[in-house]
Design an enzyme around this catalytic site. Structure first.
Site, PDB file in Angstrom:
ATOM      1  N   PRO A 232      -8.393   1.007   9.690  1.00  0.00           N
ATOM      2  CA  PRO A 232      -8.735   0.606   8.318  1.00  0.00           C
ATOM      3  C   PRO A 232      -8.703  -0.917   8.170  1.00  0.00           C
ATOM      4  O   PRO A 232      -8.092  -1.612   8.990  1.00  0.00           O
ATOM      5  CB  PRO A 232      -7.624   1.265   7.468  1.00  0.00           C
ATOM      6  CG  PRO A 232      -7.028   2.312   8.345  1.00  0.00           C
ATOM      7  CD  PRO A 232      -7.179   1.838   9.741  1.00  0.00           C
ATOM      8  N   GLU A 455       3.874  10.524 -19.403  1.00  0.00           N
ATOM      9  CA  GLU A 455       4.597   9.995 -18.240  1.00  0.00           C
ATOM     10  C   GLU A 455       5.934  10.699 -18.043  1.00  0.00           C
ATOM     11  O   GLU A 455       6.369  10.938 -16.915  1.00  0.00           O
ATOM     12  CB  GLU A 455       4.798   8.483 -18.386  1.00  0.00           C
ATOM     13  CG  GLU A 455       3.525   7.662 -18.442  1.00  0.00           C
ATOM     14  CD  GLU A 455       2.667   7.826 -17.190  1.00  0.00           C
ATOM     15  OE1 GLU A 455       3.209   8.189 -16.126  1.00  0.00           O
ATOM     16  OE2 GLU A 455       1.452   7.619 -17.275  1.00  0.00           O
TER      17      GLU A 455
END
Length: 646
Positions: A232, A455
């Site tokens: 990558p 959340e």
């Protein structure tokens, strides 16, 4: 005295100085060869007076327009001519007067009449003359054109760089590789490359091949032709090549794949030939081609344009140079790419790139080593915990960690600190992953409450499930496109079991489940959650074979050739869609059940989040108690997308 001598500018010769004395010489030659400097222009009456006095020895008519008047030696002694004769510009034998007579035929008739009538004894001569200055002025456009051409050619030569003056138009087929040898100091060594132990071992062995070839050839082995670094972006492929240049002790040619590409036909192949010719002359040597996919792409695909044919010709020449006739010299080719799947199979075969070295994202231990490299130039406070930072940054490449350290230094400097503290590094992680904090974003109290419960739902479900990642931090401060974020520390795994994937999906659906449970409504804030779980469910069914109804089958093609072909029937597609939907709905209902069982704790957590805006792991322990299944932790982020900004 010594300092003065050091500061005295050294005399440097410039080739343009040669032209100055040449020009001055021609100007002086023109001036001294022309007798016109001392001659005086006279009127018709003055000319008639001199003519009738019989003082003229010779009249030279130049270009049918001007008469140069030469006087007799006896006449020059007369008092009326002494002023001109004694002039510093007058030379003996030069004309004393110049007379612009007008029409040539009338002037010649007049001279002949006077000569006959008064018995004059002068001579008359007609001449065609061209002055050197006139010649130079006539040639000036051509001189300027040649000068401009030489100027641009010198600029192209100076700016083109590369071996053999690759910038010149006549050397366009020359290689543009930069040469690093014993005269070029490359400071990067293997000590500067943290982590990547397997890749470093392979690369160090290649360097050893060139330093001590007898060690391997005495057993009948052959030196490898090439090594391909795959991985990558930001994992250190180019850095490894720089370390090879610093360690090898042999000539090292470095260039990019795009350096072979040019608008002229045949230039790429010519540059490949010239590159290998230079490398063979300095053998043993190393050639490094960064981003080789620029020329190494598989041939025969999308060949609709001439540019594609030119790239294929360049690749063909590279294939021939790497493993063809006469390639027995000690030249090793290193190449780097993050798109190995599109490279030509002929380029990847043994005998060309004998070794393919995968440079993966660093693990926990390697991230710790990379941090130690990048904090050396930084001034750190005593509270910086590198082990915790390494745990906080899974999925970060070496380049990401370097950026993180630099961002932490900038944050500390912004607040005029004398050292970089641990919190500065954590703020830098927030800045890089979540984006810049948006202090001016207007959020209504109702929206803020929804975000807080969303959340808190993620945090509650993840805390209660064994295989879900435990939470480290929750915030409802807007960053980038997110309105809130939850930070997790999941275990770094090489393989993932079905139960682990299902627990992660359940925790991801905890946000929407909390909205449904508390407000009996759902919002668009779960966009990123839905995208994530859909991808996970699809992967379970179509890639990993983790679904009982579809069975132990995968529709994944690692060669990347299934882009336009659906590898299953319509009936199977319908079955896949049904199973994906079933998996997601089951985990959604499971998340609602977990939240119902812990509704009071969910509310307490959300209220605390509304009050403080940011809460940490300690706050969750205070509310929920310690998790019964604690494991080593790393990091992940869940984000609510603000749809108004998409």
């Amino acid at each position: 005295m010594s300092d003065k001598k050091k500061n005295t500018p050294k005399f440097t010769f410039n080739s343009y100085w040669i032209y100055v004395p040449i020009i001055l010489f021609f100007i002086a030659l023109q001036l001294f060869n022309s007798g016109g400097l001392a001659s005086k222009n006279i009127s018709k009456n003055e000319f008639t007076k001199v003519l009738e006095a019989n003082d003229i020895k010779k009249i030279v008519i130049e270009n049918n327009t001007i008469a140069q008047v030469f006087l007799k030696d006896d006449a020059l002694k007369k008092e009326e001519y002494q002023k001109l004769v004694n002039s510093p510009f007058y030379r003996k034998g030069s004309p004393l007067y110049s007379y612009n007579f007008g029409d040539l035929q009338n002037f010649e008739n007049e001279l002949e009449t006077q000569k006959q009538a008064k018995g004059l004894d002068f001579d008359k001569v007609n001449e065609e003359r061209t002055s050197m200055m006139d010649t130079i002025i006539g040639l000036l456009p051509f001189i300027l054109l040649i000068g401009v051409w030489l100027f641009f050619m010198r600029r192209m030569s100076a700016g083109g760089g590369g071996a053999g003056g690759g910038g010149q138009i006549f050397n366009i087929g020359k290689s543009k590789a930069k040469l690093f040898d014993e005269n070029t100091k490359v400071k990067t060594t293997f000590k500067n490359v943290a982590g990547l132990e397997g890749a470093k071992e392979e690369i160090q062995e290649i360097v050893d091949f060139l330093k001590n070839p007898e060690k391997y050839t005495k057993l009948g082995g052959k030196i490898p032709k090439g090594a391909l670094l795959v991985g990558p972006p930001g994992t250190g492929k180019t850095l490894l090549a720089k370390a090879v240049a610093g360690e090898a002790g042999v000539p090292f040619f470095s260039l990019s794949g795009s350096d072979f590409v040019e608008m002229f036909v045949g230039v790429g192949a010519s540059r490949v030939r010239d590159l290998f010719k230079q490398a063979q002359q300095k053998s043993p040597s190393i050639i490094f081609i960064d981003e080789i996919d620029a020329i190494g792409r598989a041939r025969g695909k999308n060949s609709m344009t001439g540019g594609n044919d030119e790239r294929e010709n360049t690749l063909n020449q590279l294939l021939s140079e790497m493993d063809g006739f006469g390639t027995d010299t000690n030249v090793i080719v290193l190449a780097a790419t993050n798109r190995a799947e599109i490279l030509d199979k002929a380029l990847m075969r043994a005998g060309r790139f004998d070794r393919q070295i995968y440079v993966d994202l660093p693990d926990l231990h390697e991230r710790r080593e990379i941090f130690e490299v990048h904090i050396k130039p930084l001034k750190l406070a005593d509270d910086v915990n590198l082990e915790f930072l390494a745990q906080q940054t899974p999925g970060f490449s070496g380049a990401d960690i370097a950026n993180l350290c630099n961002e932490a230094a900038l944050i500390a400097a912004r607040f005029n600190k004398n050292a970089i503290h641990h919190q500065d590094f954590l703020d830098a992680v927030d800045r890089i992953v979540g984006g810049l904090e948006k202090k001016n974003k207007v959020i209504t109290p109702k929206e803020k409450e929804v975000i807080a419960f969303h959340e808190a739902g993620h945090a509650t479900v993840s805390w209660m499930l064994e295989h879900a990642a435990p939470l480290v931090k929750v915030t409802i401060v807007p960053r980038g496109q997110s309105l809130g974020a939850a930070w997790y520390l999941p275990e770094e795994r090489k393989i993932i079991q079905t139960e682990q994937m299902l627990d992660e999906m359940c925790a991801t659906m905890g946000g929407r489940a909390a909205e449904k449970l508390i407000f009996d409504k759902i919002s668009t804030g779960a966009l990123s959650d839905l995208e994530k779980v859909t991808k996970q469910a699809r992967a379970m069914v179509t890639i990993y074979g983790l679904n009982e109804k579809v069975g132990n089958i995968t529709y994944y093609d690692s060669s990347g050739n299934d882009s336009f072909v659906k590898p299953y029937s319509e009936d199977t597609a319908k079955k896949i869609d049904e199973e994906i939907s079933k998996i997601i709905e089951i985990q959604y209902k499971r998340a609602i059940q977990v939240l119902e069982d812990n509704k009071d704790k969910l509310t307490t957590l959300a209220e605390k989040l509304l009050e403080k805006e940011v809460i940490f792991k300690d706050d969750l322990i205070e509310i929920f108690g310690k998790r019964p299944f604690e494991k080593e932790e790393t990091k992940k982020i869940d984000v609510i997308i603000d749809n108004s900004e998409k």
